[in-house]
Design a protein around this motif. Structure first.
Motif, short mmCIF file in Angstrom:
data_model
loop_
_atom_site.label_atom_id
_atom_site.label_comp_id
_atom_site.label_asym_id
_atom_site.label_seq_id
_atom_site.Cartn_x
_atom_site.Cartn_y
_atom_site.Cartn_z
N PHE A 1 16.05 -1.08 5.54
CA PHE A 1 15.44 -0.63 4.27
C PHE A 1 14.63 -1.75 3.65
O PHE A 1 14.81 -2.91 3.95
CB PHE A 1 16.53 -0.27 3.24
CG PHE A 1 17.43 0.86 3.63
CD1 PHE A 1 17.12 1.72 4.68
CD2 PHE A 1 18.61 1.08 2.93
CE1 PHE A 1 17.98 2.75 5.01
CE2 PHE A 1 19.47 2.11 3.26
CZ PHE A 1 19.16 2.95 4.30
N THR A 2 13.77 -1.35 2.74
CA THR A 2 13.20 -2.33 1.83
C THR A 2 13.45 -1.78 0.43
O THR A 2 13.95 -0.66 0.28
CB THR A 2 11.68 -2.49 2.00
OG1 THR A 2 11.08 -1.25 1.67
CG2 THR A 2 11.31 -2.90 3.40
N ASN A 3 13.07 -2.55 -0.56
CA ASN A 3 13.13 -2.02 -1.92
C ASN A 3 11.75 -1.45 -2.23
O ASN A 3 10.79 -2.20 -2.39
CB ASN A 3 13.50 -3.14 -2.89
CG ASN A 3 13.72 -2.62 -4.28
OD1 ASN A 3 12.99 -1.73 -4.73
ND2 ASN A 3 14.72 -3.14 -4.96
N PRO A 4 11.62 -0.11 -2.32
CA PRO A 4 10.29 0.48 -2.45
C PRO A 4 9.56 0.03 -3.71
O PRO A 4 8.33 -0.08 -3.69
CB PRO A 4 10.56 1.98 -2.51
CG PRO A 4 11.93 2.15 -1.99
CD PRO A 4 12.68 0.90 -2.28
N LEU A 5 10.30 -0.23 -4.77
CA LEU A 5 9.61 -0.62 -6.00
C LEU A 5 9.04 -2.03 -5.85
O LEU A 5 7.94 -2.33 -6.31
CB LEU A 5 10.55 -0.54 -7.19
CG LEU A 5 11.01 0.89 -7.49
CD1 LEU A 5 11.92 0.92 -8.69
CD2 LEU A 5 9.82 1.81 -7.72
N ALA A 6 9.80 -2.87 -5.17
CA ALA A 6 9.28 -4.20 -4.89
C ALA A 6 8.12 -4.09 -3.91
O ALA A 6 7.12 -4.80 -4.01
CB ALA A 6 10.37 -5.08 -4.30
N ARG B 1 3.33 -5.27 -3.35
CA ARG B 1 2.38 -5.63 -2.31
C ARG B 1 1.12 -4.83 -2.58
O ARG B 1 1.00 -3.68 -2.21
CB ARG B 1 2.94 -5.27 -0.93
CG ARG B 1 4.05 -6.17 -0.47
CD ARG B 1 4.93 -5.47 0.53
NE ARG B 1 4.26 -5.25 1.81
CZ ARG B 1 4.51 -5.95 2.90
NH1 ARG B 1 5.40 -6.91 2.91
NH2 ARG B 1 3.90 -5.68 4.01
N THR B 2 0.22 -5.46 -3.27
CA THR B 2 -0.94 -4.73 -3.77
C THR B 2 -1.96 -4.48 -2.68
O THR B 2 -1.99 -5.16 -1.67
CB THR B 2 -1.65 -5.53 -4.87
OG1 THR B 2 -2.02 -6.78 -4.30
CG2 THR B 2 -0.74 -5.75 -6.06
N THR C 1 7.97 -11.86 -4.76
CA THR C 1 8.85 -10.85 -5.36
C THR C 1 8.94 -9.59 -4.52
O THR C 1 9.86 -8.80 -4.67
CB THR C 1 8.35 -10.45 -6.76
OG1 THR C 1 6.94 -10.25 -6.68
CG2 THR C 1 8.66 -11.50 -7.80
N ALA C 2 7.98 -9.39 -3.64
CA ALA C 2 8.00 -8.20 -2.80
C ALA C 2 8.77 -8.43 -1.50
O ALA C 2 8.90 -7.52 -0.69
CB ALA C 2 6.58 -7.76 -2.48
N ILE C 3 9.25 -9.65 -1.31
CA ILE C 3 9.92 -9.99 -0.06
C ILE C 3 11.40 -10.22 -0.35
O ILE C 3 11.74 -10.87 -1.33
CB ILE C 3 9.30 -11.26 0.56
CG1 ILE C 3 7.79 -11.08 0.73
CG2 ILE C 3 9.96 -11.59 1.89
CD1 ILE C 3 7.07 -12.35 1.07
N SER D 1 2.01 -14.14 0.84
CA SER D 1 0.80 -14.20 1.64
C SER D 1 -0.25 -13.26 1.07
O SER D 1 0.06 -12.40 0.24
CB SER D 1 1.11 -13.79 3.09
OG SER D 1 1.61 -12.48 3.09
N SER D 2 -1.45 -13.46 1.50
CA SER D 2 -2.54 -12.59 1.06
C SER D 2 -3.45 -12.29 2.24
O SER D 2 -3.68 -13.14 3.08
CB SER D 2 -3.39 -13.28 0.00
OG SER D 2 -2.76 -13.24 -1.22
#
Lengths: 1020, 465
Positions: A455-460, A464-465, A509-511, A520-521
Motif C-alpha cells: 500500500f501507499t498512503n493515497p493522500l500523501a 506527488r504533484t 512527505t509523499a514517501i 526528487s523531481s
C-alpha cells in the motif's frame, strides 16, 4: 447571390389568326445547364408538360368552351409555374415570355437550399451532401456549443454513425479515443487506429496521442492488456466554442486523397469565420458542477472484517500478526468511505468566450478569445485551465482576382494534477488510517509498514504533484489566384507547433519514512512542430453537358520533435524541488525526431447534369518512415453517384424529393509506425558504468517493412421525402486492411518484445450505417428536429497466413472478431465446494490451453444516437441519448488479482458469495491465499470469460435548455440577441454493467464525470 | 478569338501540371531522405572506433544494473531463495507468495524479471560480438578482450536461465527472424554451449582486469564460471583443474573477516558488478535491510536455515541480523550492509568469489576420491566461519559436509541453495516435507512466462504448470 431571371419570350404573334402557337421556353439552372424533366403548368387550367433533355418545353394551350385560344386578353392574364426537384418553383406571367426576338427562351430556376445543400468541407475543397460521392458526416457549431466539455472530440460521441468515441478517464484533460469504422489494428496498445486530424487545413501535430512524457493521474493506473494508451489529450488545447464544424471523412472516396494517412479516416476541424454584415460582438459564459457518473459501493468495515474472518475460516487458518494485521493489530472500529473521500467530491467548471466578427464583401474577420477552467472530483483543488485565442481574416480585392485567408489559433492549457489516479486506492481496507493521531500522514499501523502490504498512503501520494503546460499554435495561410475564371492557383501554407512543459515533484512527505528514497523531481519538455506547404491548381470547365473540376497539388511536410527529460534526485529537503540545480544528482536525456513527407495528388470530379457524379482521386506518397527503396506508394479511389430523382421518370410524384445511389472504392494507407524504425540504432544507457558512458541497442530493427494498405468499399442510398423534411440514408461499408504495419509481438528470447513489421493478416470491418432526420414545423412557433443514427458494425479477421506459428496465435482466431474472447468457459460456483469451476473441454481432468474456447467478442453489437431539438417560441430544448449494445470488461478484469478475502476492500456485490454447502451464489467462497483451492480457482478467472459481461448502456449524454430573448425585447435592450441556458453532459446512465462505468470499463480508473452548467450568451 | 483564349488557358493549365509533376519527381526523393536522429547512432558507427566499442560493452553492465530486482540484479538471489528453504516474505505479496509456496503463476510479475532480462543481456552481447566481427578498424587486442567479455556475459546469462528453467531456447545472433520461433534446446546442449563460450572467452581475455576494479571480467572470471559449469555437469577433473588454476593464480585470497567479504575492494571477488544507481549500492542490501530498527524486514531467514548452523558459526551472526518487531523475532540477510548510499559505492554485487572455487574443488576432489585435498579446501571455508575443521569420512559424508557448507556460505546468493538441491537430486527429499502440501517434484523448474508461450508457439511449458 440573387438569381437573375432573364426572360425573353418567343411566342407566336398574339393576334395571329392561324393555328395557336405553343408557349415555349428553355429551363436552365444557375450554371446555364438545361434542367430536363421540369414540370411546366399553366395556372388557369392546370394543363402541364415537362421539359425535354435540353430543358425545352412547348405547351399547347387547349381551347376551352367560350374562350378562344387566341384571346390575347386572357392569355396575357395567364401564368405558368415551372418546378423541378431540387429547385425553387418559379411562376411567370405568360406575357413576360413575349418577345420580338425569335431565339428560344430561357428561364432560370434557382437551386433549392435545404439541409442537403449545406456546405460540407472535404479534402482540399467543399461539396454538399447532395453532390458528394463519399461518406462525409458533419457536426456543426449548433451541436457543439451545447455541450459543456473541454475536449472537442467528446462532442462527437454518439452523434456520427460509424464513429465510436470513448473517454479514457474522468480525469480532467485526459484522452478521448476516436475510432472510425472499427478496429483494424492487431495491437491496440500500440496503435489505436487514430484518424488523421486536420485543423483548418493543417495536420494537427500531435494527432490524438497523449502529450505527456511523465506519468500523471490522467494515465491509466492499471493498464490492462490491449487497453489504449491514455494520458493528457492534446485536444484540450482546442476550444470547442471556436469550432464552426467538424467533418468526419470515412470512405475511400473522401479519404484516399490523404493517401497514406487516410486509412483510419480523417477528421477535419474548421474554426469559425467572419461573415459579411454588421459587426457582431458576442459573449457567452457558463459555470457548473461535476461529479462521477457511476461507481459501485464498497464494503463497510464491518462487512470487510466479516469477509476476512470468513476467508480465514474457509482456508482453515488462524489469522496471525503477519497474515492478518488488519484483523489483529488494527483498530477495527475505524471506517472511512475511501470512494467518497478520494473521488466523491464535486468539481467545478467555468467557461467564458468572447468574439468579434464582421466584414464586407471584400474583407471579413472573426476574432475570439476563451477561458475555461475545470476542477476535478479528487480532494483538493487541482485544475485544468485553458486560455485560447483565435484570429480569422479574409481579404479579396474588388477585382476578386485573388484572395488571402489567414487562420490562427493559439491556446495555452495548464493542467495541475498529481501523479496517480486516486481511484486505484478505493480498494484499501476501509479501516486503514491515513492520518496519525498527530494529524500527519500515516505510513504504518501497529508496526506494519504500508509498503510491506503493497500500500501507499493515497493522500500523501497526492503530494506527488504533476503540472503540465501545453501550448498549441496552429496557423494557416491560403492564397488563391485566379488566372482565369476557370483556373485558380492556390497555395496552402500551414504551421503547427505544440509545446509541452511538465514537472512532477515527489517531496519527502509523499514517501514512506521506511523508504530511504530522497525527494526528487522530474522535468520534461517537448517541442514539436510541423510545417506544410501545398501548392495546388484547380481548373473548372464545362465538358459536354457536365461540370468538370480538376485539382492537382503537391504536399511538402516536415515534422520536427525534440524532447528533453531530466530527473533531479537526492533533494534533502522539499524547499527547492522546482529547481533542477538544487538536486544532488541529475540525470537527463533528450530525443530527436524528424519526419518528412512528400506527395503528389490530384482529383477529377465530373458532375453530369446533376444526375451522374464521378469522382476520382489519387495520391503518390513518399515518406521518410520507410527504408531505402520503400519510400513511395500510390493510393487512389473512385466514387460514383446517381441522383435518380432528377430522372424524367421520377418527376410525376411528390413524395420523394431527393434520391441518390452512390458507391466508392479505393485504397488508403497508414505510415504511423514511428520514425527511423528501419535503422539499426544504438543509444546511450541511462547511467554510465564505472564512470564510462555506455551504449545500448535501442530496439530491434527491420529494414524491410512496407506500406500498409486499407481497401475501402462503400455503397449508400440517400433519400429525402416531402421537400427534404424527412431524410433517410443507408450505407454499407467494407474496409479491408492488409499488410498491416504493427509493432509485432515477439518472444523476449529475441532480445526485445516487439519489432515493426508487416503482418500478412487481412482484417475486415464491415457494417451498416443508418441515419434518419426529420424536421417538423407546426404552427405557433413549434419546431421539432430529430435525428437518429444507428451503426451495426462487424469486425472479422478474414485471413492470417501463419497465425498458428505466430505470436498472435493466442490472441486471434481466423473468422472471428479481433476482440474475440478466447478463454476457459466459466461455469460459476460449484454449490458443493463453493469454488469457481470452468469447463474442461476435453475432459482430461486438467484445465489448460486445450480447454480454451472462442466465447464471443467485445465489439459493440450496435450503437446509436438520438438527438431531439424542440423549439417553442422563445424556448429551445435539446436532448441527446447515446446507446451502445456491447459486452465489455467488468470489474473482475481489473480486480481479479485482488480476490475477495484478501487484504483489500471489494465492491459490495461480493457479499453474494458462497458460505455454506448447497447454496447457489455468484461469488465463490472467500479465501486469503492464491494457493488454496479457491485461490487457484480464482487465479483462472483472468483466463476465463468471467471478466466479460454485458456493458450495454443508454446514456442521456446531453441535455440543453435555452431561453432566447424575443427580438422585441432584445431591441428594447439594444442588443442583437440574448439567451440563458442550462446544459448537462453525461446526465444519466441506464445500464446493468457490473463495475464502475460501462464506457471506461476500468474499475480502478476515474469514471467519466457528469457535468451540469448554467450560463448566458449575449450578442451585441 | 474566344476559342484561342480557351486554348491558352488549356495550355497554361497543362503546363502548370507538367511543371508541378516534374518538380515533384525531381525534388521528392531528396526531400524525404533524412539523416539518422541526432541523439542516436547507427550500429555500424559504434564499431568504427575503440572508445565507442568499449561503451557498447560497458553499456551492457550498466543495463544489467539498470532496474532493481532483475535477473543479475537481485532477482536471481531473491526468487530462488524464496522457492528453496532459505527466505520467506513477512507480508502477503502475490508475486513473492507464488515463489515461496512453489505455486508460481505463469503470468505473474516475477518470472519476466528472470527470463526477459536474461535474453536482453544475450541480445546485447550478440550485437557487440557481431559488430566487432564486422568492423575492420577496432584494435585487435581490444577486439579480443571485448569479444571475450561478451561471450562470458552470454554464457553467464544462459547459465542462470538453464538452472531456473531447464531447457531454454539458445540464441546466438541478433536476428529476430532467426530467433523468434526457436524452440527449447536440451539443457545438456545448453551447457555444452556455455562451456564452449567460456573456453573461448578464457582464451580471449587477459589475466589483468580491464579496469582498476574487478567490475569487468578477466580470464580468471571465465575460468571460475567454467569451474562452476563443469561442476554442474559432473566434469570433475576439469572442474578441479580450472579451480586450481584460479587458486594458484595468486590474485585472490579468502578474506579473513566475514564482514569484509562483500566490499567493493574485496580480494575474494573474482567478478563483481557495480551499481549504477544514485541511491543504492546493491539491490540485495536495499531490499533485505529494513529502513529502521523498528521496521519489520520484508524478508527473513526461515527456521530451517537458522537451525542449520553449527554453534558458533560466525556467519550466523555476521551475515544475518536478528531483530524483534511486535514481539516477533526475525533474522534478515545481512551480507550486504549498505541499504542506501550514493556513489562512490563501498559495496559491489559479487557474482563469483574465491570461496565458491574452493568448494567446487572440494566437491570435485571428493568425486575424484582425493579426500584429503578435498578436506583442506572445505576447512579453509570452515575456519573462516570460526568452525572446527571436518575430518575424514566416507565420500557421502564428505559430500554432505560440502553441501552443508555451500548452503551456509552461499545463503541468499545467486540461488545456490536452490540450484544445489536440484543438481544433487536432493530437492524432493528436502523441500517435500518443508513445503508440504504444495510441493511437487515438477516445482524444481520454474514455468516459462505465459507471454513467451503466447508469442512463440514452439515453446512448450514445463510439466506441472
Amino acid at each position: 447571390m440573387k438569381p437573375t431571371i432573364c426572360i425573353l419570350a418567343m411566342l407566336c404573334p398574339i393576334l395571329s389568326m392561324c393555328q395557336p402557337k405553343p408557349i415555349t421556353g428553355q429551363v436552365l439552372n444557375q450554371d446555364n445547364e438545361p434542367i430536363p424533366a421540369a414540370t411546366v403548368t399553366l395556372i388557369s387550367n392546370k394543363q402541364s408538360t415537362i421539359t425535354n433533355n435540353n430543358g425545352i418545353f412547348a405547351l399547347n394551350r387547349v381551347e376551352e368552351a367560350g374562350i378562344p385560344s387566341h384571346d390575347s386578353r386572357l392569355l396575357t392574364l395567364d401564368s405558368i409555374t415551372i418546378s423541378a426537384i431540387g429547385y425553387e418553383t418559379v411562376t411567370i406571367a405568360v406575357t413576360q415570355l413575349q418577345t420580338s426576338n425569335s431565339k428560344p427562351q430561357t428561364i432560370i430556376l434557382p437551386r433549392k437550399i435545404t439541409a442537403l445543400d449545406e456546405a460540407l468541407i472535404i479534402a482540399y475543397g467543399t461539396t454538399t451532401k447532395r453532390f458528394s460521392t463519399g461518406s462525409v458526416a458533419k457536426l456543426s457549431a449548433s451541436e457543439i456549443e451545447k455541450q459543456p466539455v473541454s475536449n472537442p472530440l467528446s462532442t462527437l460521441s454518439g452523434r456520427i454513425p460509424g464513429v465510436i468515441v470513448t473517454q479514457g478517464s474522468g480525469v480532467t484533460g485526459s484522452t478521448v479515443n476516436v475510432q472510425i469504422r472499427g478496429r483494424t489494428s492487431l495491437d491496440l496498445a500500440l496503435s489505436k487506429n487514430d484518424p488523421l486530424f486536420i485543423i483548418d487545413g493543417v495536420p494537427f501535430e500531435s494527432g490524438n496521442t497523449p502529450v505527456n512524457q511523465l506519468t500523471s493521474a490522467a494515465n491509466n493506473p492499471v493498464p490492462t492488456n490491449n487497453s489504449p494508451v491514455s494520458g493528457i489529450s492534446p485536444f484540450n488545447t482546442i476550444n470547442p466554442q471556436d469550432i464552426e464544424s467538424i467533418e468526419v471523412l470515412k470512405d475511400a472516396d473522401a479519404t484516399a486523397i490523404y493517401g497514406s494517412r487516410g486509412a483510419n479516416g480523417v477528421i477535419l476541424i474548421t474554426t469559425r469565420r467572419g461573415k459579411a454584415g454588421k459587426t457582431k460582438f458576442a459573449i457567452s459564459s457558463y459555470t457548473g458542477f461535476s461529479s462521477i457518473t457511476r461507481s459501485p459501493s464498497m464494503l463497510s468495515t464491518e462487512q470487510y472484517l466479516q469477509m476476512r474472518r470468513e476467508a480465514f475460516a474457509n482456508d482453515g487458518n488462524t489469522p496471525t500478526n503477519s497474515t492478518a494485521p488488519d484483523l489483529l493489530l488494527w483498530d477495527t472500529t475505524q471506517y472511512t468511505d475511501f470512494k467518497k473521500k478520494f473521488i466523491g467530491n464535486t468539481g467545478q467548471s467555468s467557461d467564458i468566450n468572447a468574439s468579434v466578427s464582421g466584414g464586407n464583401a471584400f474583407t471579413r474577420f472573426s476574432i475570439g478569445a476563451g477561458y475555461h477552467r475545470e476542477t476535478n472530483v479528487f480532494p483538493g483543488t487541482h485544475s485544468d485551465t485553458r486560455a485560447s485565442l483565435r484570429l480569422n481574416i479574409f481579404h479579396t480585392p474588388a477585382s476578386k482576382k485573388w484572395d488571402i485567408h489567414l487562420v490562427t489559433i493559439y491556446a495555452s492549457e495548464k493542467n495541475r494534477l498529481f501523479r496517480t489516479d486516486l481511484t486505484r486506492h478505493i480498494i484499501l481496507p476501509p479501516h486503514l488510517q491515513l492520518f496519525t493521531s498527530a494529524g500527519k500522514y500515516n505510513w504504518q499501523q501497529n508496526g506494519i509498514n504500508f509498503s510491506t502490504l503493497g500500500f501507499t498512503n493515497p493522500l500523501a501520494e497526492m503530494e506527488r504533484t504533476y503540472n503540465s503546460l501545453n501550448q498549441n499554435l496552429s496557423s494557416n495561410l491560403i492564397i488563391n489566384y485566379k488566372i482565369t475564371a476557370a483556373l485558380v492557383l492556390r497555395v496552402n501554407m500551414g504551421y503547427n507547433t505544440f509545446n509541452t512543459t511538465e514537472q512532477s515533484n515527489t517531496p519527502r512527505t509523499a514517501i514512506a519514512p521506511d523508504n530511504s528514497t530522497l525527494a526528487s523531481s522530474l522535468f520534461a519538455t517537448s517541442t514539436r512542430s510541423n510545417w506544410i506547404i501545398e501548392p495546388q491548381a484547380e481548373y473548372n470547365a464545362k465538358l459536354a453537358k457536365g461540370k468538370l473540376e480538376l485539382l492537382l497539388g503537391t504536399t511538402f511536410q516536415q515534422r520536427n520533435a525534440n524532447g528533453m527529460n531530466a530527473a533531479g534526485t537526492g533533494y534533502t529537503n522539499d524547499l527547492l524541488l522546482a529547481s533542477l540545480s538544487a538536486a544532488a544528482s541529475i540525470t537527463a536525456s533528450n530525443t530527436f525526431e524528424l519526419y518528412k513527407y512528400n506527395a503528389l495528388f490530384g482529383r477529377i470530379t465530373y458532375n453530369w447534369q446533376q444526375k451522374y457524379l464521378f469522382n476520382f482521386s489519387a495520391r503518390r506518397d513518399g515518406s521518410s518512415r520507410f527504408g531505402p527503396g520503400r519510400q513511395f506508394a500510390n493510393f487512389g479511389a473512385l466514387g460514383l453517384g446517381w441522383i435518380f430523382t432528377t430522372e424524367p421518370w421520377m418527376q410525376n410524384q411528390n413524395i420523394l424529393s431527393y434520391g441518390k445511389l452512390r458507391t466508392s472504392y479505393g485504397i488508403t494507407g497508414n505510415d504511423q509506425v514511428g520514425d527511423y524504425k528501419y535503422l539499426d540504432l544504438w543509444t546511450n544507457t541511462s547511467n554510465p558504468y564505472q564512470g564510462i558512458p555506455g551504449f545500448r541497442p535501442l530496439a530491434l530493427f527491420n529494414p524491410d517493412y512496407n506500406w500498409e494498405k486499407n481497401k475501402k468499399w462503400e455503397a449508400a442510398l440517400e433519400l429525402a421525402f416531402f421537400n427534404d423534411k424527412l431524410s433517410v440514408s443507408t450505407a454499407y461499408y467494407q474496409h479491408r486492411s492488409s499488410n498491416q504495419l504493427v509493432s509485432y509481438r515477439l518472444p523476449n528470447q529475441t532480445g526485445f518484445a516487439t519489432v515493426v513489421k508487416n503482418l500478412p493478416a487481412l482484417v475486415q470491418n464491415s457494417g451498416w450505417e443508418f441515419t434518419l432526420q426529420s424536421m417538423l414545423t407546426k404552427k405557433k412557433g413549434l419546431h421539432w428536429k430529430s435525428s437518429f443514427n444507428l451503426t451495426i458494425p462487424s469486425n472479422k479477421l478474414i485471413a492470417f497466413p501463419g497465425l498458428a506459428g505466430s505470436s498472435y496465435n493466442s490472441l486471434y482466431t481466423v473468422g472471428k472478431s479481433l476482440s474475440v474472447v478466447t478463454a476457459l468457459k466459466f461455469l460459476g460456483v460449484d454449490p458443493s465446494t463453493g469454488i469457481y469451476t470452468y469447463q474442461d473441454l476435453n475432459n482430461d481432468g486438467a484445465l489448460n490451453a486445450a480447454d480454451l474456447q472462442n466465447l464471443g467478442h467485445l465489439d459493440p453489437r450496435w450503437y446509436a444516437g438520438w438527438s431531439n431539438t424542440i423549439e417553442f417560441q422563445q424556448w429551445q430544448f435539446d436532448i441527446f441519448c447515446e446507446y451502445r449494445n456491447q459486452r465489455g470488461r467488468n470489474y473482475l478484469a481489473t480486480l481479479y488479482n485482488y480476490k475477495p478475502g484478501f487484504l483489500y476492500n471489494q465492491p459490495d456485490f461480493v457479499l453474494n458469495r458462497w458460505y455454506k454447502p448447497g447454496m447457489n451464489s455468484v461469488i465463490q467462497k472467500f479465501t486469503t491465499a492464491n494457493s488454496t483451492p479457491a485461490g487457484q480457482a480464482g487465479n483462472r478467472i483472468s483466463a476465463s470469460d468471467a471478466p466479460y459481461s454485458d456493458a450495454s448502456f443508454i446514456r442521456i449524454k446531453n441535455i440543453a435548455l435555452a431561453y432566447n430573448f424575443s427580438s422585441t425585447l432584445a431591441e428594447k435592450l439594444k442588443i442583437e440577441a440574448a439567451r440563458f441556458f442550462i446544459q448537462a453532459q453525461n446526465f444519466f446512465t441506464i445500464t446493468n454493467y457490473k463495475g464502475s462505468d460501462p464506457e471506461t470499463q476500468n474499475f480502478l480508473q476515474l469514471p467519466p464525470l457528469k457535468t451540469i452548467v448554467m450560463g448566458c450568451q449575449f450578442t451585441l | 478569338m474566344k476559342h484561342a483564349y480557351g486554348y491558352i488557358v488549356h495550355l497554361l493549365c497543362t503546363c502548370t501540371l507538367i511543371i508541378c509533376s516534374v518538380l515533384f519527381f525531381v525534388s521528392c526523393k531528396k526531400f524525404i531522405t533524412i539523416p539518422p536522429p541526432e541523439t542516436q547512432v547507427e550500429g555500424i558507427k559504434v564499431f568504427e572506433n575503440d572508445q565507442a566499442a568499449i561503451a557498447a560493452v560497458t553499456g551492457l553492465y550498466s543495463q544489467i544494473m539498470q532496474s532493481n530486482l532483475t535477473l543479475a540484479n537481485g532477482a536471481a538471489t531473491l526468487y530462488p531463495a524464496l522457492s528453496a528453504d532459505e527466505l520467506y516474505n513477512t507480508a502477503p505479496n502475490v508475486d513473492y507468495d507464488g515463489f515461496r509456496t512453489n505455486q508460481i503463476i505463469a503470468d505473474g510479475s516475477g518470472l519476466p524479471r528472470l527470463w526477459s532480462f536474461g535474453y536482453r543481456y544475450s541480445y546485447h552481447a550478440n550485437a557487440v560480438i557481431e559488430g566487432l566481427q564486422a568492423s575492420p578498424v577496432i584494435t585487435d587486442s581490444l577486439r579480443k578482450q571485448l569479444t571475450g567479455e561478451m561471450l562470458l556475459v552470454r554464457a553467464f546469462s544462459h547459465l542462470l536461465l538453464v538452472n531456473f528453467f531447464g531447457d531454454i531456447p539458445l540464441v546466438a545472433s541478433t536476428s529476430f527472424q532467426e530467433n523468434e520461433a526457436l524452440p527449447r534446446t536440451l539443457s545438456a546442449i545448453v551447457f555444452e554451449k556455455i562451456i564452449a563460450d567460456l573456453l573461448q572467452a578464457k582464451q580471449l581475455l587477459s589475466e589483468a582486469y580491464p579496469t582498476a576494479s574487478r567490475s569487468r571480467p578477466n580470464k580468471w572470471t571465465a575460468s571460475s564460471l567454467l569451474a562452476r559449469a563443469y561442476l554442474y555437469t559432473g566434469q570433475w577433473a576439469l572442474a578441479e583443474t580450472e579451480a586450481s588454476a584460479i587458486i594458484n593464480s595468486g590474485l585472490y585470497s579468502v578474506v579473513p573477516v566475514l564482514n569484509n567479504v562483500f566490499l567493493s575492494n574485496s580480494n575474494e571477488a573474482i567478478w563483481q558488478i557495480s551499481s549504477v544507481s544514485q541511491s543504492l549500492n546493491t539491490t540485495e542490501g536495499n531490499i533485505f535491510i529494513p529502513s529502521s530498527a523498528t521496521t519489520r524486514p520484508a524478508f527473513a531467514a526461515t527456521d530451517q536455515l537458522l537451525t542449520a548452523f553449527e554453534p558458533n558459526d560466525l556467519r550466523k551472526t555476521n551475515w544475518l541480523k536478528a531483530v524483534t518487531i511486535s514481539n516477533q523475532p526475525y533474522s534478515y540477510p545481512y551480507k550486504y550492509k549498505v541499504r542506501t548510499g550514493a556513489p562512490p559505492y563501498t559495496e559491489y554485487n559479487i557474482i563469483i568469489r574465491l570461496a565458491e572455487i574452493f568448494l567446487i574443488r572440494a566437491e570435485a576432489r571428493t568425486m575424484l576420491n582425493n579426500t584429503s585435498a578435498a578436506l583442506q579446501d572445505i576447512n579453509i571455508i570452515r575456519s573462516r566461519a570460526g568452525l572446527p575443521p571436518v575430518t575424514a569420512g566416507t565420500n557421502a559424508e564428505l559430500l554432505a559436509a560440502i553441501a552443508q557448507e555451500r548452503r551456509l556460505e552461499f545463503m541468499f546468493e545467486w540461488g545456490h541453495r536452490w540450484i544445489d538441491l536440484k543438481r544433487t537430486g536432493a530437492i524432493d527429499n528436502v523441500l517435500g516435507p518443508v513445503k508440504a502440501p504444495n510441493w511437487q517434484s515438477t516445482d524444481s523448474l520454474y514455468p516459462i512466462p505465459k507471454y513467451e508461450l503466447d508469442t512463440n508457439p514452439f515453446l512448450i511449458q514445463n510439466p506441472g504448470y
